[in-house]
Design an enzyme around this catalytic site. Structure first.
Site, mmCIF file in Angstrom:
data_model
loop_
_atom_site.group_PDB
_atom_site.id
_atom_site.type_symbol
_atom_site.label_atom_id
_atom_site.label_comp_id
_atom_site.label_asym_id
_atom_site.label_seq_id
_atom_site.Cartn_x
_atom_site.Cartn_y
_atom_site.Cartn_z
ATOM 1 N N ILE A 1 0.828 -1.205 0.000
ATOM 2 C CA ILE A 1 0.000 0.000 0.000
ATOM 3 C C ILE A 1 0.861 1.253 0.000
ATOM 4 O O ILE A 1 0.539 2.242 -0.667
ATOM 5 C CB ILE A 1 -0.961 -0.023 1.205
ATOM 6 C CG1 ILE A 1 -2.060 -1.065 0.974
ATOM 7 C CG2 ILE A 1 -1.576 1.348 1.459
ATOM 8 C CD1 ILE A 1 -2.967 -1.293 2.156
ATOM 9 N N TYR B 1 -2.976 -7.818 16.305
ATOM 10 C CA TYR B 1 -2.982 -6.928 15.138
ATOM 11 C C TYR B 1 -4.221 -6.037 15.150
ATOM 12 O O TYR B 1 -4.123 -4.816 15.008
ATOM 13 C CB TYR B 1 -2.939 -7.747 13.847
ATOM 14 C CG TYR B 1 -3.061 -6.907 12.599
ATOM 15 C CD1 TYR B 1 -1.946 -6.281 12.051
ATOM 16 C CD2 TYR B 1 -4.297 -6.719 11.965
ATOM 17 C CE1 TYR B 1 -2.055 -5.501 10.908
ATOM 18 C CE2 TYR B 1 -4.418 -5.941 10.826
ATOM 19 C CZ TYR B 1 -3.290 -5.339 10.299
ATOM 20 O OH TYR B 1 -3.401 -4.560 9.173
ATOM 21 N N SER C 1 0.004 -7.168 -1.134
ATOM 22 C CA SER C 1 1.251 -6.673 -0.559
ATOM 23 C C SER C 1 2.075 -7.870 -0.115
ATOM 24 O O SER C 1 1.607 -9.014 -0.153
ATOM 25 C CB SER C 1 0.972 -5.759 0.647
ATOM 26 O OG SER C 1 0.438 -6.506 1.733
ATOM 27 N N SER D 1 -4.278 2.565 9.007
ATOM 28 C CA SER D 1 -4.835 1.621 9.969
ATOM 29 C C SER D 1 -5.285 0.382 9.197
ATOM 30 O O SER D 1 -4.569 -0.086 8.308
ATOM 31 C CB SER D 1 -5.991 2.271 10.737
ATOM 32 O OG SER D 1 -6.554 1.378 11.669
ATOM 33 N N LYS E 1 -4.345 -1.881 15.578
ATOM 34 C CA LYS E 1 -4.915 -0.974 14.590
ATOM 35 C C LYS E 1 -6.048 -0.136 15.189
ATOM 36 O O LYS E 1 -6.232 1.027 14.824
ATOM 37 C CB LYS E 1 -5.405 -1.769 13.377
ATOM 38 C CG LYS E 1 -4.269 -2.344 12.533
ATOM 39 C CD LYS E 1 -3.324 -1.245 12.036
ATOM 40 C CE LYS E 1 -2.254 -1.770 11.108
ATOM 41 N NZ LYS E 1 -1.363 -0.703 10.601
ATOM 42 N N ASN F 1 2.883 4.793 7.331
ATOM 43 C CA ASN F 1 2.336 3.561 6.767
ATOM 44 C C ASN F 1 3.047 2.296 7.249
ATOM 45 O O ASN F 1 2.553 1.191 7.048
ATOM 46 C CB ASN F 1 2.398 3.644 5.231
ATOM 47 C CG ASN F 1 1.979 2.373 4.551
ATOM 48 O OD1 ASN F 1 0.796 2.032 4.525
ATOM 49 N ND2 ASN F 1 2.950 1.651 3.999
#
Length: 293
Positions: free
Chosen positions: A31, A190, A225, A175, A194, A102
């Site tokens: 991203i 995780y 990704s 996020s 976030k 990021n």
């Protein structure tokens, strides 16, 4: 009261980032790279920060359309590295208009609960996690954003004083829809990290209003990704009906154009009146998933 200045409603003007100076942490892959390419191709000067010099250099060489992707090797979780990078940009340019924080990690493997999972099996899987890995997920996903914001505040303030673009300076924090979904798509660590970075960014948006520095949150769904490569590959053989259920109601993952549209809106004059917002780009996934968004 009418303005003496006629506003431009031409999309090329409203969504222009020409002349913008940006910093993107974790900007060499996934991203982050999508964001970098969208900004640079549309006229911005973009500093990309990452740990792997060879990957950064390759992006600058192969992806820059105008020669305005500047690679700066460094670990965005390291205060000495951030100080060094800020000093470099201060000397070279003197200001930035946009910070995109990021950098992040996926954390531990998800804990799977199936119809046959017993409570003792679930307890075993939850308990087996190394506490240091849980802590690392928060340290990277929340701490890196925190220290990146703190490090670049003087340059963001300088961007406001420079006045090279109409919109005030801004930090955009990446996020995830994992911050809002009640069905864990990744490990609990995780998702919690976030959610934490989302709330922290909202607090910054409130705390820094008098300095005219804006804060917004980008919450992507599934995009290709390095982090999601295995997930994306596992979905390749799904039928259209299965993809609509498991990937997104639109039946696909996000792509570079989807992310480019988000960042050009947020970073340009078109998004100049946004602060404290969460932009969800997930193909409608949260609309069909129990969530608190």
């Amino acid at each position: 009261m009418s303005s003496s200045i006629t506003p431009s409603l031409i999309a090329a003007d409203l969504f222009s980032v020409d002349g913008l100076v940006a910093v993107v942490t974790g900007g060499a892959t996934g991203i982050g790279l999508m964001i970098v390419k969208a900004l640079e191709e549309n006229g911005a000067k973009v500093y990309i920060i990452g740990r792997r010099k060879e990957v950064l250099d390759k992006v600058a060489k192969e992806e820059a359309k105008h020669g305005n992707i500047i690679p700066l090797q460094g670990d965005a979780s390291s205060k000495p590295d951030l100080e060094r990078i800020v000093a470099h940009i201060t000397k070279e340019t003197g200001y930035i208009n946009l910070l995109v924080a990021n950098a992040g990690i996926s954390g531990p493997d998800p804990v799977r609960i199936t119809p046959s999972t017993t409570l003792s099996e679930l307890q075993r899987d939850l308990w087996s996690l190394d506490p240091s890995i849980f802590a690392q997920t928060f340290s990277v996903n929340v701490g890196t954003a925190y220290f990146s914001i703190a490090a670049f505040l003087p340059l963001l303030d300088a961007g406001n004083h420079k006045g090279n673009v109409v919109q005030s300076s801004q930090a955009i924090i990446t996020s995830s829809i994992g911050a809002f979904g009640r069905v864990p798509l990744a490990h609990y660590a995780y998702s919690a990290s976030k959610a934490a970075v989302t709330h922290m960014t909202k607090q910054f948006a409130t705390a820094l209003t008098k300095y005219k520095i804006r804060f917004n949150i980008l919450a992507p769904g599934l995009y290709p990704s390095e982090m999601t490569a295995g997930i994306v590959k596992s979905f390749e053989q799904l039928s259209p009906e299965e993809r609509a259920t498991r990937v997104s109601p639109l039946g696909r993952e996000g792509n570079t154009e989807d992310m480019a549209g988000c960042i050009l809106w947020l970073a340009s004059k078109a998004g100049a009146w946004l602060s404290g917002n969460v932009v969800v780009s997930d193909g409608g996934k949260l609309s069909v998933t129990p969530s608190s968004y």
